[in-house]
Design an enzyme around this catalytic site. Structure first.
Site, PDB file in Angstrom:
ATOM      1  N   SER A 178       0.868  -1.091   0.127  1.00 19.52           N
ATOM      2  CA  SER A 178      -0.169   0.020   0.018  1.00 19.52           C
ATOM      3  C   SER A 178       0.904   1.201   0.117  1.00 19.52           C
ATOM      4  O   SER A 178       2.133   1.166   0.420  1.00 19.52           O
ATOM      5  CB  SER A 178      -0.626  -0.024   1.276  1.00 19.52           C
ATOM      6  OG  SER A 178      -1.468   1.120   1.468  1.00 19.52           O
ATOM      7  N   TYR A 184      -3.883  -0.707   9.854  1.00 25.96           N
ATOM      8  CA  TYR A 184      -3.755  -0.966   8.602  1.00 25.96           C
ATOM      9  C   TYR A 184      -2.297  -0.475   8.036  1.00 25.96           C
ATOM     10  O   TYR A 184      -1.694  -1.310   7.380  1.00 25.96           O
ATOM     11  CB  TYR A 184      -4.879  -0.214   7.854  1.00 25.96           C
ATOM     12  CG  TYR A 184      -4.797  -0.487   6.063  1.00 25.96           C
ATOM     13  CD1 TYR A 184      -5.513  -1.502   5.730  1.00 25.96           C
ATOM     14  CD2 TYR A 184      -4.085   0.412   5.360  1.00 25.96           C
ATOM     15  CE1 TYR A 184      -5.409  -1.580   4.174  1.00 25.96           C
ATOM     16  CE2 TYR A 184      -3.999   0.165   4.126  1.00 25.96           C
ATOM     17  CZ  TYR A 184      -4.900  -1.047   3.481  1.00 25.96           C
ATOM     18  OH  TYR A 184      -4.673  -1.108   1.955  1.00 25.96           O
TER      19      TYR A 184
END
Length: 252
Positions: A144, A157
């Site tokens: 990410s 996350y």
């Protein structure tokens, strides 16, 4: 000349294949000849993906697993191996929870880490052991932009995606000698369920677009080429790399 980007005759297990990035990756690998095992969290969840692949002349089937549950993840690996060798593993299944760090529920922290990190490592471990025996395999983890930065109100996350980048490098260090390539793709800001809150926030949406040189959010199909590259012989000397597919976000 041999097609360097062909994965014909290979079997790929793609988690999170029901929608978004996982669906696009599964369809792309099938289009290049792979048999795709489409993993999702509930029965029928990946049926649309399977139907799209079959309609285009490809081969696919659905497997069901709760990535938050270790036993379920182990069963997923076992089921996949019972169907034959798994040549390509794509760890795309993921989840996100948003809350200020000082209020972040530990139950949600554990769930995000279990789905995004623990399941990815365990599948890599279980399927990688078989790849080592065959001296051949490809593992693609989905990282990410939050593998590079901290984000806002998504501490679990962010932690999981920083860790995915590290695990990718750690596995490459151990398994490259066995002719296994382990790499990651770091998507930029894509239109998926996980980013729905950002897309709906006018201020955040504008700020994100202002930093993307391509001047648009990514679409799931924009990830297809990178996935095919890392799954195919074209990347046989690429290992431990995190490939950003971000419209230029990191360059700004």
């Amino acid at each position: 000349m041999t097609d360097l980007f062909s994965v014909a005759g290979k079997t790929a297990l793609v988690t999170g294949a029901s929608r978004g990035l996982g669906k696009a990756i599964a369809i792309a690998l099938a289009a290049k000849g792979a048999r795709v095992l489409c993993s999702c969290s509930r029965a029928g969840g990946a049926q649309a993906t399977v139907d799209s692949i079959v309609a285009a002349g490809g081969t696919a089937q659905e497997l069901v697993a709760d990535l938050a549950d270790e036993h379920s993840v182990r069963q997923l690996a076992s089921q996949a191996l019972q169907l034959g060798s798994v040549d390509i593993l794509v760890n795309c299944g993921g989840t996100i929870f948003r809350a200020p760090a000082h209020e972040f529920p530990m139950a949600e922290w554990r769930k995000v880490i279990a789905v995004n990190l623990d399941a990815a490592f365990l599948l890599a471990q279980l399927l990688g052991a078989e790849m080592i025996k065959r001296r051949s395999g490809k593992i693609i983890n989905i990282a990410s932009m939050l593998s590079y930065s901290g984000g806002i109100t998504v501490p679990a996350y962010t932690a999981s995606k920083h860790a995915i980048a590290g695990v990718t490098k750690a596995l490459a260090n151990e398994w490259a000698q066995h002719n296994i390539q382990i790499n990651a793709i770091a998507p930029g800001y894509f239109r998926t369920d996980n980013t729905a809150a950002l897309q709906a926030d006018e201020q955040r949406n504008s700020a994100i677009l202002a930093r993307i040189p391509a001047n648009r959010w990514g679409e799931p199909e924009d990830l297809a080429g990178a996935a095919v590259f890392l799954a195919s012989p074209a990347s046989d000397y690429v290992n431990g790399h995190v490939l950003a597919v971000d419209g230029g976000w990191l360059a700004r």
